[in-house]
Design a protein around this motif. Structure first.
Motif, PDB file in Angstrom:
ATOM      1  N   ARG A   1      73.792   5.600 129.196  1.00 32.28           N
ATOM      2  CA  ARG A   1      74.790   6.588 128.760  1.00 32.28           C
ATOM      3  C   ARG A   1      74.395   7.202 127.417  1.00 32.28           C
ATOM      4  O   ARG A   1      75.146   7.174 126.451  1.00 32.28           O
ATOM      5  CB  ARG A   1      76.161   5.943 128.717  1.00 32.28           C
ATOM      6  CG  ARG A   1      76.624   5.512 130.129  1.00 32.28           C
ATOM      7  CD  ARG A   1      77.996   4.934 130.135  1.00 32.28           C
ATOM      8  NE  ARG A   1      78.964   5.918 129.639  1.00 32.28           N
ATOM      9  CZ  ARG A   1      80.150   5.579 129.142  1.00 32.28           C
ATOM     10  NH1 ARG A   1      80.524   4.328 129.084  1.00 32.28           N
ATOM     11  NH2 ARG A   1      80.975   6.513 128.706  1.00 32.28           N
TER      12      ARG A   1
ATOM     13  N   GLU B   1      84.609   0.513 126.914  1.00 32.19           N
ATOM     14  CA  GLU B   1      83.926   0.579 125.615  1.00 32.19           C
ATOM     15  C   GLU B   1      84.649  -0.275 124.576  1.00 32.19           C
ATOM     16  O   GLU B   1      84.005  -0.980 123.792  1.00 32.19           O
ATOM     17  CB  GLU B   1      83.830   2.034 125.147  1.00 32.19           C
ATOM     18  CG  GLU B   1      82.927   2.882 126.018  1.00 32.19           C
ATOM     19  CD  GLU B   1      83.060   4.373 125.783  1.00 32.19           C
ATOM     20  OE1 GLU B   1      82.165   5.110 126.227  1.00 32.19           O
ATOM     21  OE2 GLU B   1      84.066   4.822 125.171  1.00 32.19           O
TER      22      GLU B   1
ATOM     23  N   LEU C   1      75.859   0.949 125.765  1.00 31.30           N
ATOM     24  CA  LEU C   1      75.712   2.334 126.218  1.00 31.30           C
ATOM     25  C   LEU C   1      74.252   2.679 126.479  1.00 31.30           C
ATOM     26  O   LEU C   1      73.929   3.366 127.455  1.00 31.30           O
ATOM     27  CB  LEU C   1      76.328   3.298 125.199  1.00 31.30           C
ATOM     28  CG  LEU C   1      77.847   3.232 125.064  1.00 31.30           C
ATOM     29  CD1 LEU C   1      78.314   4.095 123.900  1.00 31.30           C
ATOM     30  CD2 LEU C   1      78.534   3.639 126.360  1.00 31.30           C
TER      31      LEU C   1
ATOM     32  N   GLN D   1      77.208  11.605 121.573  1.00 30.73           N
ATOM     33  CA  GLN D   1      78.548  12.109 121.293  1.00 30.73           C
ATOM     34  C   GLN D   1      79.243  11.250 120.236  1.00 30.73           C
ATOM     35  O   GLN D   1      79.813  11.769 119.270  1.00 30.73           O
ATOM     36  CB  GLN D   1      79.369  12.138 122.582  1.00 30.73           C
ATOM     37  CG  GLN D   1      80.797  12.597 122.395  1.00 30.73           C
ATOM     38  CD  GLN D   1      81.625  12.436 123.661  1.00 30.73           C
ATOM     39  OE1 GLN D   1      81.455  11.467 124.420  1.00 30.73           O
ATOM     40  NE2 GLN D   1      82.515  13.376 123.904  1.00 30.73           N
ATOM     41  N   LEU D   2      79.186   9.932 120.410  1.00 34.30           N
ATOM     42  CA  LEU D   2      79.836   9.032 119.451  1.00 34.30           C
ATOM     43  C   LEU D   2      79.160   9.105 118.090  1.00 34.30           C
ATOM     44  O   LEU D   2      79.834   9.126 117.055  1.00 34.30           O
ATOM     45  CB  LEU D   2      79.841   7.597 119.983  1.00 34.30           C
ATOM     46  CG  LEU D   2      80.696   7.352 121.222  1.00 34.30           C
ATOM     47  CD1 LEU D   2      80.562   5.912 121.692  1.00 34.30           C
ATOM     48  CD2 LEU D   2      82.146   7.728 120.986  1.00 34.30           C
TER      49      LEU D   2
ATOM     50  N   ASP E   1      74.064  10.328 126.601  1.00 37.63           N
ATOM     51  CA  ASP E   1      74.908  11.452 126.182  1.00 37.63           C
ATOM     52  C   ASP E   1      76.123  10.936 125.414  1.00 37.63           C
ATOM     53  O   ASP E   1      76.524  11.518 124.405  1.00 37.63           O
ATOM     54  CB  ASP E   1      75.365  12.285 127.377  1.00 37.63           C
ATOM     55  CG  ASP E   1      74.237  13.109 127.981  1.00 37.63           C
ATOM     56  OD1 ASP E   1      73.198  13.303 127.307  1.00 37.63           O
ATOM     57  OD2 ASP E   1      74.394  13.565 129.125  1.00 37.63           O
ATOM     58  N   ARG E   2      76.702   9.833 125.900  1.00 33.69           N
ATOM     59  CA  ARG E   2      77.854   9.243 125.205  1.00 33.69           C
ATOM     60  C   ARG E   2      77.437   8.693 123.847  1.00 33.69           C
ATOM     61  O   ARG E   2      78.178   8.834 122.873  1.00 33.69           O
ATOM     62  CB  ARG E   2      78.477   8.143 126.080  1.00 33.69           C
ATOM     63  CG  ARG E   2      79.703   7.492 125.479  1.00 33.69           C
ATOM     64  CD  ARG E   2      80.858   8.450 125.335  1.00 33.69           C
ATOM     65  NE  ARG E   2      82.088   7.716 125.015  1.00 33.69           N
ATOM     66  CZ  ARG E   2      83.130   8.253 124.416  1.00 33.69           C
ATOM     67  NH1 ARG E   2      83.121   9.531 124.101  1.00 33.69           N
ATOM     68  NH2 ARG E   2      84.189   7.525 124.165  1.00 33.69           N
TER      69      ARG E   2
END
Length: 142
Positions: free
Chosen positions: A120, A78, A115, A126-127, A122-123
């Protein structure tokens, strides 16, 4: 190919083959959609107010600040994507943006694009939740 981007996540290797500015292009849309969703979650308001609140998330300086908040929490892949976006040779800088902020904002958008393309989500959430938490703490509304 276009349908594949929405139906099947890309492998990290395939997603990394996009230029950092192409990643930022899609990431800009993803980030704005998350910001608009957050603004709407705060309740209905006239469209002008909704737009003004959204701009508070998507301005280059706000995105640059978000990038700095997230950097210590990112994994190596990332960080590499964010750095590629930050270091990309952009054709212009928005007239009301500091060039350094603009570069970090581009990096953040590249990360969000990467992402998204790799599935991704979910990531992503989250971020973005961490960005919201920091924004609320800075405003004193925790």
């Amino acid at each position: 190919m276009l349908a594949d981007l929405f139906d099947t996540p890309l492998s990290p290797t395939h997603a990394a083959q996009f230029s950092p500015l192409a990643l930022a292009f899609i990431g800009d849309a993803v980030y704005e959609l998350l910001a608009r969703g957050q603004v709407l979650a705060g309740g209905s308001a006239p469209v002008g107010k909704l737009h003004h609140r959204t701009v508070g998330f998507v301005r280059a300086d706000a995105q640059a600040q978000a990038a700095h908040v997230l950097l210590p929490l990112l994994d190596e892949a990332e960080i590499a994507v964010l750095r590629r976006g930050r270091n990309a040779n952009t054709a212009h800088v928005a007239k009301h943006a500091d060039p350094i902020d603009y570069r970090y904002a581009t990096g953040l958008e590249a990360l969000f694009g990467y992402l998204y393309l790799t599935g991704r989500t979910d990531r992503l959430r989250q971020l973005f939740a961490l960005i919201i938490k920091e924004k609320e703490a800075a405003a004193g509304t925790t």
